[in-house]
Design a protein around this motif. Structure first.
Motif, short mmCIF file in Angstrom:
data_model
loop_
_atom_site.label_atom_id
_atom_site.label_comp_id
_atom_site.label_asym_id
_atom_site.label_seq_id
_atom_site.Cartn_x
_atom_site.Cartn_y
_atom_site.Cartn_z
N GLY A 347 0.86 -1.31 -0.02
CA GLY A 347 0.06 0.08 -0.16
C GLY A 347 0.90 1.30 -0.04
N PHE A 348 0.28 2.29 -0.25
CA PHE A 348 1.01 3.65 -0.17
C PHE A 348 0.76 4.43 1.12
CE2 PHE A 348 -0.12 3.53 -4.87
CZ PHE A 348 1.27 3.53 -5.41
N VAL A 349 1.50 3.77 2.24
CA VAL A 349 1.67 4.22 3.36
C VAL A 349 2.92 5.18 3.56
CG1 VAL A 349 0.33 2.38 4.31
CG2 VAL A 349 2.77 2.25 4.38
N PHE A 350 2.63 6.15 4.55
CA PHE A 350 3.74 7.07 4.79
C PHE A 350 4.75 6.22 5.46
CE2 PHE A 350 0.20 10.29 4.37
CZ PHE A 350 0.91 11.10 3.52
N ALA A 351 6.05 6.51 5.10
CA ALA A 351 7.18 5.55 5.72
C ALA A 351 8.47 6.20 5.50
CB ALA A 351 6.94 4.05 5.12
N ARG A 352 9.26 6.09 6.37
CA ARG A 352 10.51 6.49 6.39
C ARG A 352 11.56 5.85 5.22
NH1 ARG A 352 12.72 5.09 11.98
NH2 ARG A 352 11.14 3.41 11.58
N HIS A 353 12.34 6.69 4.39
CA HIS A 353 13.10 5.96 3.32
C HIS A 353 14.53 6.32 3.41
CE1 HIS A 353 9.07 5.11 1.82
NE2 HIS A 353 9.29 4.62 0.42
N ASP A 354 15.14 5.57 2.96
CA ASP A 354 16.68 5.71 2.85
C ASP A 354 17.32 4.96 1.46
OD1 ASP A 354 19.62 5.66 3.00
OD2 ASP A 354 19.56 5.38 5.24
N VAL A 355 17.64 5.64 0.57
CA VAL A 355 17.67 4.97 -0.72
C VAL A 355 19.01 5.28 -1.13
CG1 VAL A 355 17.08 5.16 -3.27
CG2 VAL A 355 15.47 5.36 -1.20
N THR A 356 19.87 4.20 -1.68
CA THR A 356 21.40 4.55 -2.26
C THR A 356 21.14 3.93 -3.76
OG1 THR A 356 22.19 4.33 -0.35
CG2 THR A 356 23.56 4.02 -2.21
N PHE A 357 21.48 4.81 -4.60
CA PHE A 357 21.88 4.16 -6.15
C PHE A 357 23.18 4.26 -6.60
CE2 PHE A 357 17.04 4.98 -7.05
CZ PHE A 357 16.87 3.90 -7.84
N THR A 358 23.55 3.10 -7.20
CA THR A 358 24.84 3.17 -7.87
C THR A 358 24.70 3.11 -9.36
OG1 THR A 358 26.02 2.31 -6.02
CG2 THR A 358 26.96 1.86 -8.14
N HIS A 359 25.04 4.05 -10.14
CA HIS A 359 24.70 3.98 -11.68
C HIS A 359 25.87 4.41 -12.49
CE1 HIS A 359 24.42 8.57 -11.66
NE2 HIS A 359 23.93 8.23 -10.30
N GLU A 655 -6.20 24.97 6.59
CA GLU A 655 -6.43 24.28 7.75
C GLU A 655 -6.37 22.79 7.47
OE1 GLU A 655 -10.56 23.29 10.38
OE2 GLU A 655 -9.96 25.61 10.08
N PHE A 656 -7.17 22.43 6.54
CA PHE A 656 -7.34 20.96 6.03
C PHE A 656 -5.91 20.47 5.97
CE2 PHE A 656 -8.58 17.40 2.96
CZ PHE A 656 -9.47 16.82 3.78
N ALA A 657 -4.95 21.08 5.06
CA ALA A 657 -3.38 20.42 4.88
C ALA A 657 -2.84 20.27 6.36
CB ALA A 657 -2.91 21.44 3.96
N ARG A 658 -3.07 21.22 7.25
CA ARG A 658 -2.02 21.50 8.30
C ARG A 658 -2.96 20.59 9.38
NH1 ARG A 658 -1.90 26.59 6.63
NH2 ARG A 658 0.04 27.48 6.50
N GLN A 659 -4.03 20.18 9.39
CA GLN A 659 -4.73 19.22 10.43
C GLN A 659 -4.27 17.92 10.25
OE1 GLN A 659 -9.02 19.95 10.77
NE2 GLN A 659 -9.34 18.50 12.13
N HIS A 660 -4.24 17.63 8.83
CA HIS A 660 -4.19 15.89 8.46
C HIS A 660 -2.89 15.99 7.93
CE1 HIS A 660 -8.31 15.36 9.24
NE2 HIS A 660 -8.74 16.40 8.79
N ARG A 661 -1.73 16.43 8.24
CA ARG A 661 -0.66 16.32 7.54
C ARG A 661 0.01 14.81 7.76
NH1 ARG A 661 3.56 19.48 5.87
NH2 ARG A 661 5.74 18.86 6.37
N PHE A 662 0.40 14.32 6.89
CA PHE A 662 0.96 13.25 6.84
C PHE A 662 -0.14 12.07 7.34
CE2 PHE A 662 5.30 15.13 7.30
CZ PHE A 662 5.45 15.19 5.92
N GLN A 663 -1.30 12.15 6.88
CA GLN A 663 -2.53 11.44 7.30
C GLN A 663 -3.44 11.10 5.93
OE1 GLN A 663 -4.72 12.89 10.41
NE2 GLN A 663 -2.84 13.58 11.69
N THR A 664 -4.18 10.06 6.16
CA THR A 664 -5.01 9.76 5.01
C THR A 664 -6.35 10.43 5.51
OG1 THR A 664 -5.90 7.70 6.24
CG2 THR A 664 -4.08 7.69 4.53
N VAL A 665 -7.27 10.97 4.40
CA VAL A 665 -8.29 11.54 4.73
C VAL A 665 -9.72 11.21 3.86
CG1 VAL A 665 -7.52 13.64 5.61
CG2 VAL A 665 -8.15 13.35 3.08
#
Length: 784
Positions: A347-359, A655-665
Motif C-alpha cells: 500500500g501507499f503508506v507514509f514511511a521513512r525511506h533511505d535510498v542508495t543508487f549506484t549508476h 486548515e485541512f492540509a495542516r490538520q491532516h499532515r501525513f495522514q489519510t483523509v
C-alpha cells in the motif's frame, strides 16, 4: 510434517472436480452477505477438498426448464447509478445458466449442509462425470486466477468467515460477469466483468460497496495486517539500464501472520526474501482477471516466513528484486516505466525511506531526499539520499541533463532538462521545390524543378528551463504560504516523454512539451494546448506536493479529492498570474467538455458520479474519468469557494492540509472542514445536499430565473422564481442572484434549487436596475 506454502499452492493450482459429489438441487438459496443466489433447478458439483476444505463448485441449470437467479441491491444512490450504467437497472436481478465458484470462506460446506437439511440429497455419478469433464478447465483457470488469494487465506490461517467468495456467472441477458465478496478489503462486495475496447482490457466495476455488517458497524474495522516502515533500498543500475536492488524494511504485524502479501511491478522479478536473516518462501503472481479486478498496475506476491510472525514485534524483511523498468525514447532520453512500484510495498503508506543508487557516472539519477553520500569510483557514481519526513513512495528518474536551481527561503526547486528531445518530437525534414539557376539562355517551356530536402531544426528541450524553474519556484513558495510546509523542502523537476505529469514526494515528472518553446510543440497554435503545457501542468503537479503527498486519500472513493484539489490549486495560481478571465475561460472549457455528448446522446458528465474515480475509466468511455475527476472536480472546488468567499476558502484549505499532515483523509472529513467555514445562516450550511448532488450523483442543471416587481416605492416587492431542469428530482444546488439598485452595493441572495420552482419575495425601497442569475459563473450549470 506441515504442508509448505509452495506445496499448498501446487495443490490449489490443480483443483479436481469430484464426479462422486454431484447433486440435483431444487429451490436452494444461500447468501454471501449482500449477494443472494437461488438455485431453482439444476446440478451442483463440488471440487475435491484442498487444504482441508472444499474450494470450488459449479452450478449448471437443468437443460429442460432449469433456472437460477442472483440478486444484488447496492445500498447507495451512487452505486445504483453505476450499476444501471452497465446493466440498465439500479439493482441486479439476473437469471443465469451456470456459475463457477471459487472460495475460501466455507461455501462448499455451507451448500452441503443446506442440501442435507432437506433430507438425503440426490446424487448422480453419471451427471458428475459429464460436468467434471465439461467444467474442469474453467475451474482450473479461475482457481489459478485467485491462487495468491487462496494461498494467503488458507496457508495464512484465515478463519473461514474472513475468507473470500467468487462466482463467475453466465447471465441470460447480461452475459458473463463476476461477483466477489472479500472481507479483507475496504469495500467487500464487487460486481463487474472483464471487457475489451479494441484490444485493450478493462475491468468494468459495475458496483462495489461495504457489505451489510460493515455498513451497520457489526464487523470490525478493516486494517492492514502489518505495518511497513524504515524502508532502505540499495539499487544498482547497470550499463544496459537493468536494475538490481535489495530492499530492506521493518514489518510489524497487527496479528499473527504466516503469510504476507506485497505488491511490485510486473517488470520486476522478486528473488530471495529473508525474514530476520532466514530464507522465506515466495509465491507469485496473479492472472489478468485478478490483477485488473484489484485495480491493475502492480502484481501481488506472497511471502511465507519460516515461522509465524507475532503481533507487535518488529521483523526485518529483505527482498532481492531486479528487472527492466527503464525505457529509452531515443536521443539519450530515458524514462522510468514503473515509477510507483519498482520496489516492494504494501500500500501507499507514509514511511521513512533511505535510498542508495549506484549508476553509470555518465548519467544523472534523480531521487528525493537530503544527500548523505556522493562518490564516484571506476566510472560508477553512488548517491545516498534520505528524505527528512515520511513519504508514501520513492520515485526516481535519469538522463543526461542541464539544470537550473532557484531558492526561495527554506525551499529549493531544481529543474532538469534533457539535452536532446525524444525522437517522437522531431519534425520531419522540409521539402522545398526550387528552379535551378542556369548560365544559359532560358529555353522555351517550363523549367525542371529541383526537390531539396532541408533538415528541420530539432526542438530544444531546455528552451524554457529558466522560465520553468522560476515559475515552479514561485508556485512552490505561494502554495507553501497557504498550505504549510510541502512534503519535502527540496523539489526536483524532471522531464518525461508523453503528454502528462506526475507529482511524487520531492520529485515531479513533467512532460517534455512543457519544456519546449510554443513553436516546437505539436499543434503549437492551439491556445488550450499551450495553456495546459505552459501554465497548468507544472502548477498541478507542484500542488501534489500537498494534495496526495502531505494529505492523501483513505480509500478509492476519496481519490478524486486529491486531483480536484491539485487542479484547482493550479487554477488559482493561473488566476493570480493571468487574471480571473483566464481562469474563467478554463472553467468554461471544462463545462463544455462535461456537456459534450457521445454517439448515444449522453453527456460525458453522466458517465458516473465523481466518487467513482478511476472506476470511470471503463470500456464504455475510457476518457470520461479525466473530464469528471479533473474538470468537474475543479468546478466543485470553485463552487465551494464562491459559497464561502476567497479568504474563507483559502483558510479552509490551509486548515485541512495542516490538520491532516501525513495522514489519510475521507471526503466526509473534507466536507466537515468545509462546512465549518461556510457563512452562518445560509442555505445548506452543512453542505450535505451539495455533496449528495455533486459528488454522489450525476447531472448539470439548467437554471432559469424570472422576476416580477410589484408595489410602489418605497414598498416594492421583487418576486424571484428559480427553475431547475435537466437533472433528477433529488438534485439540489445553490445559485447566487445579484440585485443591483442605483447608488447601492449589489445585493447577493443565494437561492436553493429543487424539483419544484423556488419562489422568494424580496422587499425593496427602490426599483432594481438589474437582476442577474450567477453573473460571475460560479455554478456548474446551463443558464437560460
Amino acid at each position: 510434517m506441515a504442508q509448505s506454502a509452495r506445496d499448498l499452492a501446487e495443490e490449489l493450482r490443480k483443483p479436481e472436480l469430484d464426479a462422486a459429489a454431484c447433486y440435483r438441487v431444487r429451490d436452494l438459496a444461500f447468501s454471501r452477505e449482500d449477494i443472494r443466489f437461488y438455485f431453482t433447478d439444476g446440478w451442483l458439483i463440488f471440487g475435491k477438498p484442498a487444504g482441508g476444505h472444499i474450494r470450488t463448485a459449479v452450478f449448471e441449470r437443468e437443460s429442460e426448464g432449469g433456472d437460477a437467479e442472483v440478486m444484488l441491491l447496492p445500498p447507495s444512490k451512487g452505486e445504483r447509478l453505476s450499476l444501471a450504467k452497465f446493466t440498465g437497472a439500479p439493482n441486479l436481478n439476473e437469471h443465469f445458466r451456470h456459475a463457477v465458484m471459487v472460495f475460501s470462506d466455507g461455501t462448499g460446506e455451507l451448500l452441503l449442509k443446506l442440501l442435507r437439511e432437506r433430507g438425503e440429497p440426490e446424487l448422480s455419478a453419471e451427471m458428475g462425470h459429464l460436468l467434471a469433464r465439461k467444467w474442469q478447465e474453467p475451474v482450473t483457470n479461475l482457481s489459478t486466477s485467485f491462487l495468491t488469494k487462496l494461498v494467503d487465506d488458507v496457508y495464512g490461517g484465515q478463519p473461514l468467515e474472513r475468507g473470500f467468495f467468487y462466482a463467475g456467472v453466465a447471465g441470460r441477458t447480461l452475459g458473463n460477469f463476476d461477483l466477489l465478496h472479500d472481507p479483507g478489503v475496504p469495500e467487500q462486495i464487487y460486481a463487474g466483468r472483464l471487457a475489451y475496447r479494441g484490444d485493450v482490457p478493462y475491468y468494468d466495476i459495475w458496483t462495489t460497496f461495504p457489505s451489510r455488517p460493515n455498513r451497520t458497524g457489526q464487523a470490525r474495522a478493516q486494517t492492514h495486517p502489518f505495518r511497513m516502515d524504515n524502508i532502505r533500498i540499495e539499487a544498482v543500475l547497470e550499463e544496459n539500464l537493468h536494475l538490481r536492488a535489495v530492499t530492506r524494511a521493518s514489518v510489524v504485524p497487527e496479528r499473527q501472520l504466516k503469510m504476507m502479501a506485497f505488491e511490485i511491478s510486473a517488470r520486476m522479478k522478486v528473488g530471495a526474501v529473508r525474514v530476520n536473516g532466514d530464507q522465506a518462501e515466495v509465491l507469485e503472481r496473479e492472472s489478468l482477471r485478478a490483477n485488473l479486478l484489484r485495480g491493475g498496475g502492480s502484481s501481488v506476491f506472497l511471502v511465507s516466513p519460516p515461522w509465524p510472525l507475532e503481533p507487535g514485534r518488529a521483523y526485518e524483511v529483505e527482498f532481492e528484486h531486479e528487472g527492466d523498468v527503464i525505457q529509452t525514447a531515443g536521443e539519450d532520453v530515458y524514462y522510468v516505466g514503473a515509477r510507483a512500484n519498482w520496489y516492494p510495498r504494501a500500500g501507499f503508506v507514509f514511511a521513512r525511506h533511505d535510498v542508495t543508487f549506484t549508476h553509470p557516472a555518465g548519467l544523472q539519477l534523480l531521487f528525493p531526499g537530503a544527500v548523505k553520500e556522493d562518490r564516484t569510483e571506476a566510472g560508477l557514481r553512488t548517491i545516498r539520499r534520505v528524505p527528512d519526513d515520511p513519504i508514501r513512495l520513492a520515485g526516481f528518474n535519469l538522463g543526461r541533463y542541464e539544470s537550473e536551481s532557484v531558492a526561495k527561503g527554506p525551499l529549493t526547486v531544481e529543474v532538469f532538462a534533457n539535452k536532446k528531445a525524444e525522437q517522437s518530437l522531431h519534425r520531419p525534414p522540409e521539402v522545398i521545390l526550387t528552379l535551378p539557376v542556369s548560365p544559359f539562355p532560358r529555353p522555351r517551356g517550363p523549367r525542371a524543378q529541383e526537390i531539396v530536402t532541408v533538415p528541420a531544426m530539432p526542438p530544444d528541450p531546455a528552451a524554457r528551463l529558466r522560465t520553468l524553474a522560476s515559475e515552479i519556484a514561485a508556485t512552490f513558495e505561494e502554495l507553501s504560504r497557504h498550505f504549510g510546509p510541502p512534503a519535502l523542502p527540496r523539489l526536483l523537476v524532471s522531464p518525461i516523454p508523453g503528454r502528462f505529469g506526475q507529482g511524487f514526494p520531492g520529485l515531479l515528472y513533467l512532460s517534455t512539451l512543457s519544456y519546449l518553446d510554443v513553436r516546437d510543440r505539436p499543434a503549437g497554435g492551439n491556445s488550450s494546448n499551450n495553456l495546459f503545457f505552459g501554465e497548468l501542468l507544472h502548477a498541478h503537479e507542484t500542488a501534489h506536493q500537498w494534495w496526495g503527498n502531505v494529505v492523501t486519500s483513505t480509500a478509492q472513493q476519496d481519490d478524486w479529492l486529491m486531483e480536484a484539489l491539485a487542479n484547482y490549486s493550479a487554477l488559482m495560481i493561473l488566476e493570480q498570474k493571468k487574471g480571473a478571465k483566464d481562469m474563467q475561460r478554463v472553467l468554461a472549457q471544462y463545462r463544455e467538455m462535461l456537456l459534450a455528448k457521445d454517439s448515444g446522446g449522453a453527456t460525458v458528465e453522466s458517465t458516473g458520479p465523481i466518487r467513482l474515480g478511476l472506476r470511470l475509466q471503463s470500456s464504455q468511455n475510457p476518457g470520461a474519468w479525466r473530464n469528471i475527476v479533473y474538470d468537474k472536480g475543479s468546478w466543485i472546488m470553485h463552487m465551494l469557494r464562491a459559497r464561502m468567499g476567497d479568504a474563507g476558502f483559502r483558510a479552509m484549505l490551509g486548515e485541512f492540509a495542516r490538520q491532516h499532515r501525513f495522514q489519510t483523509v475521507t471526503v466526509q472529513q473534507f466536507r466537515e472542514t468545509a462546512a465549518a467555514h461556510m457563512p452562518k445562516g445560509g442555505p445548506d450550511a452543512s453542505l450535505e445536499a451539495f455533496f449528495e448532488s455533486w459528488v454522489e450523483s450525476t447531472g448539470i442543471p439548467t437554471l432559469t430565473l424570472t422576476h416580477k416587481l410589484t408595489g410602489k416605492a418605497p414598498a416594492l416587492r421583487l418576486q424571484l422564481t428559480l427553475r431547475q431542469s435537466g437533472v433528477e428530482e433529488h438534485f439540489s444546488t445553490v445559485a447566487p442572484v445579484v440585485i443591483e439598485t442605483p447608488r447601492q452595493k449589489p445585493r447577493v441572495i443565494w437561492l436553493p434549487t429543487g424539483a419544484e420552482p423556488v419562489v422568494l419575495t424580496v422587499p425593496l425601497r427602490v426599483a432594481p436596475s438589474k437582476v442577474t442569475l450567477d453573473p460571475e459563473n460560479t455554478v456548474l450549470a446551463v443558464k437560460q
